[in-house]
Design an enzyme around this catalytic site. Structure first.
Site, PDB file in Angstrom:
ATOM      1  N   ASP A 172       0.768  -1.182  -0.186  1.00  0.00           N
ATOM      2  CA  ASP A 172       0.277  -0.093   0.046  1.00  0.00           C
ATOM      3  C   ASP A 172       0.858   1.162   0.220  1.00  0.00           C
ATOM      4  O   ASP A 172       0.488   2.558  -0.906  1.00  0.00           O
ATOM      5  CB  ASP A 172      -0.748  -0.178   1.236  1.00  0.00           C
ATOM      6  CG  ASP A 172      -2.144  -0.598   0.921  1.00  0.00           C
ATOM      7  OD1 ASP A 172      -2.702  -1.126   0.281  1.00  0.00           O
ATOM      8  OD2 ASP A 172      -3.300  -0.745   1.970  1.00  0.00           O
ATOM      9  N   HIS A 216      -5.206   8.340   6.860  1.00  0.00           N
ATOM     10  CA  HIS A 216      -4.979   6.659   7.573  1.00  0.00           C
ATOM     11  C   HIS A 216      -3.273   6.946   8.353  1.00  0.00           C
ATOM     12  O   HIS A 216      -3.279   6.094   8.702  1.00  0.00           O
ATOM     13  CB  HIS A 216      -5.059   6.017   6.452  1.00  0.00           C
ATOM     14  CG  HIS A 216      -6.388   5.185   6.301  1.00  0.00           C
ATOM     15  ND1 HIS A 216      -7.356   5.632   5.914  1.00  0.00           N
ATOM     16  CD2 HIS A 216      -6.595   5.580   4.267  1.00  0.00           C
ATOM     17  CE1 HIS A 216      -8.262   5.280   5.556  1.00  0.00           C
ATOM     18  NE2 HIS A 216      -8.228   5.527   3.982  1.00  0.00           N
ATOM     19  N   GLY A 239      -2.313   2.963   4.595  1.00  0.00           N
ATOM     20  CA  GLY A 239      -3.559   3.301   3.583  1.00  0.00           C
ATOM     21  C   GLY A 239      -2.819   4.789   2.042  1.00  0.00           C
ATOM     22  O   GLY A 239      -3.450   5.502   2.587  1.00  0.00           O
ATOM     23  N   ASP A 250     -14.668  10.341   2.899  1.00  0.00           N
ATOM     24  CA  ASP A 250     -14.398   9.288   2.333  1.00  0.00           C
ATOM     25  C   ASP A 250     -14.868   8.295   1.808  1.00  0.00           C
ATOM     26  O   ASP A 250     -15.356   7.999   2.900  1.00  0.00           O
ATOM     27  CB  ASP A 250     -12.851   9.605   2.491  1.00  0.00           C
ATOM     28  CG  ASP A 250     -11.701   8.122   1.383  1.00  0.00           C
ATOM     29  OD1 ASP A 250     -11.323   9.225   0.883  1.00  0.00           O
ATOM     30  OD2 ASP A 250     -11.688   7.572   1.823  1.00  0.00           O
ATOM     31  N   HIS A 260     -13.496   5.654   2.110  1.00  0.00           N
ATOM     32  CA  HIS A 260     -12.935   4.480   3.677  1.00  0.00           C
ATOM     33  C   HIS A 260     -13.800   5.892   5.330  1.00  0.00           C
ATOM     34  O   HIS A 260     -12.948   6.620   5.160  1.00  0.00           O
ATOM     35  CB  HIS A 260     -11.213   4.400   2.924  1.00  0.00           C
ATOM     36  CG  HIS A 260     -11.469   3.569   2.257  1.00  0.00           C
ATOM     37  ND1 HIS A 260     -10.978   4.250   0.773  1.00  0.00           N
ATOM     38  CD2 HIS A 260     -10.672   2.553   2.290  1.00  0.00           C
ATOM     39  CE1 HIS A 260     -11.598   2.970  -0.331  1.00  0.00           C
ATOM     40  NE2 HIS A 260     -11.101   1.992   0.753  1.00  0.00           N
ATOM     41  N   ASP A 316     -14.345   8.209  -3.176  1.00  0.00           N
ATOM     42  CA  ASP A 316     -13.585   6.704  -3.267  1.00  0.00           C
ATOM     43  C   ASP A 316     -15.058   5.886  -3.929  1.00  0.00           C
ATOM     44  O   ASP A 316     -15.546   5.435  -3.501  1.00  0.00           O
ATOM     45  CB  ASP A 316     -12.954   6.570  -3.269  1.00  0.00           C
ATOM     46  CG  ASP A 316     -12.096   6.601  -1.740  1.00  0.00           C
ATOM     47  OD1 ASP A 316     -13.534   7.495  -1.837  1.00  0.00           O
ATOM     48  OD2 ASP A 316     -11.563   6.868  -1.504  1.00  0.00           O
ATOM     49  N   TYR A 373      -9.305   6.723  -7.178  1.00  0.00           N
ATOM     50  CA  TYR A 373      -9.754   5.828  -7.587  1.00  0.00           C
ATOM     51  C   TYR A 373      -9.898   6.302  -9.450  1.00  0.00           C
ATOM     52  O   TYR A 373      -8.786   5.145 -10.348  1.00  0.00           O
ATOM     53  CB  TYR A 373      -8.686   4.880  -6.673  1.00  0.00           C
ATOM     54  CG  TYR A 373      -8.594   5.703  -4.873  1.00  0.00           C
ATOM     55  CD1 TYR A 373      -6.583   5.679  -5.457  1.00  0.00           C
ATOM     56  CD2 TYR A 373      -8.843   5.176  -4.927  1.00  0.00           C
ATOM     57  CE1 TYR A 373      -6.455   6.096  -4.415  1.00  0.00           C
ATOM     58  CE2 TYR A 373      -8.816   5.611  -3.269  1.00  0.00           C
ATOM     59  CZ  TYR A 373      -6.932   6.030  -3.788  1.00  0.00           C
ATOM     60  OH  TYR A 373      -7.234   5.733  -1.819  1.00  0.00           O
TER      61      TYR A 373
END
Ligand SMILES: [Zn+2]
Length: 384
Positions: free
Chosen positions: A92, A134, A142, A170, A172, A259, A303
């Site tokens: 990552d 992150h 991440g 986000d 995440h 994302d 992404y």
């Protein structure tokens, strides 16, 4: 105040690059910048050049040992075992040359945005290269090395004595920022994200509410996979208004990862461009009502750098700046990038209807998200 909104940008921010094939690709920041220029929505006098963050500023959040490790890693001088203990050199978050410098520019960009807003030179500021949510005190994670948002929040606390509301949309969970201020009642974090059941980083449940004096100042709304616009926006809008009313922040900093879009290859949500026009519209209203307008926005994940990020982040700027692009995308932008993208580029600002097939579980997902939202806001409603 010359400009109500400023856009922090320079080529220095594009050096944060893990490899040619890594999904985190800052070309997306340039793509958004160029789309805005080609659309006539970004004037030169709205662009602010970032400074680089100092080591002392980075160490407002990060451990000295970690910063030293990042420096050595970027010079090719960190042994692999030590690097891995710091989360560096993983799949990552691989090591790349000058990674400390590249990351310091991003932190500096977000601090530049903060100073413009907190010194009253602008009401809103956008730092698209930031939002690396992150990053932990002593560990990369991440795709994130230094956590510019956490640093910006601690910087606002110390330099401007501000109570800060952090809002993260986000896909995440905004784990790095949440854990950095988990026991701090002067920083409130709200993260709306895809449930961690199947998605990195796995945290962000409704039960993560803070600790010690910070208990009750951490909010999470984990939504189900395949959540669509209406339900995502319902969770976002209700939670943001209620949390802001409860916390009464001096300033809002938003992490605007994009994302959660249906096209994003790393996540399982199904929102469209509609969500990315509404998110900033509501953030701006909330900042106006509670914070005298003070709002700093960062980028974050994203992404599908061709079909999603340029339009979504351009919208973010436009809404911040009081504009609403619609209809055809600028022809010269499309011409310049068409051959680079592996998918046909969208030709309109809005997503066409039917980019994904309707799923039969939609009502079930909506009810489930509503129940999650109720539970995550329960502590506020109980006390009011
Ligand atoms: Zn993300």
């Amino acid at each position: 105040m010359k400009n109500e909104s400023v856009f922090v940008y320079s080529q220095d921010l594009l050096g944060y690059k893990f490899s040619e094939t890594h999904p985190f690709n800052q070309l997306r920041v340039q793509l958004a910048y160029e789309l805005l220029k080609d659309t006539g929505c970004l004037d030169d006098d709205q662009i602010v050049t970032p400074r680089k963050a100092t080591d002392e500023e980075i160490m407002l959040i990060h451990d000295k040992g970690y910063v030293e490790a990042v420096k050595k890693a970027g010079e090719g001088q960190l042994n692999q075992e030590i690097a891995l203990n710091y989360g560096l050199g993983t799949e990552d978050t691989p090591i790349f040359p000058n990674m400390h410098d590249a990351s310091s520019w991003i932190v500096g960009a977000t601090l530049t945005a903060v100073d413009w807003v907190m010194e009253g030179k602008a009401k809103h500021a956008l730092s698209l290269s930031g939002g690396l949510h992150h990053g932990f005190r002593g560990k990369a994670s991440g795709f994130c090395i230094y956590n510019d948002s956490s640093i910006a929040i601690e910087y606002m606390k110390q330099k401007y004595n501000a109570r800060v509301l952090y809002v993260d949309t986000d896909a995440h969970h905004g784990d790095g920022v949440q854990w950095a201020f988990y026991d701090d009642p002067d920083v409130c974090t709200l993260s709306i994200h895809e449930t961690g059941r199947y998605l990195f980083p796995g945290t962000g449940s409704i039960h993560e509410k803070g600790a010690g004096k910070g208990y009750g100042f951490s909010f999470n709304v984990p939504v189900d996979a395949f959540t669509e616009d209406e339900s995502f926006l319902e969770c976002y809008e209700k939670s943001l208004w209620e949390v802001a009313e409860f916390f009464k922040p001096d300033v809002i900093i938003t992490q605007n990862g994009v994302d959660a879009h249906y096209y994003d290859p790393l996540t399982h949500l199904s929102v469209t461009m509609k969500t990315y026009t509404e998110i900033p519209r509501i953030a701006k209203e909330v900042a106006e009502k509670y914070c005298g307008g003070r709002w700093i926005a960062t980028g974050g994940g994203g992404y599908d750098i061709w079909r999603v990020v340029p339009r979504a982040w351009s919208y973010l700027w436009c809404v911040m700046n009081g504009q609403a692009p619609s209809g055809q995308i600028a022809e010269n932008w499309l011409e310049r990038w068409t051959n680079e993208s592996k998918h046909p580029l969208p030709r309109t600002w809005e997503d066409e209807s039917g980019i994904y097939k309707p799923i039969p579980r939609k009502d079930e997902i909506t009810s489930k998200n509503r129940a999650t939202l109720e539970k995550s806001l329960y502590s506020i409603r109980k006390s009011s």
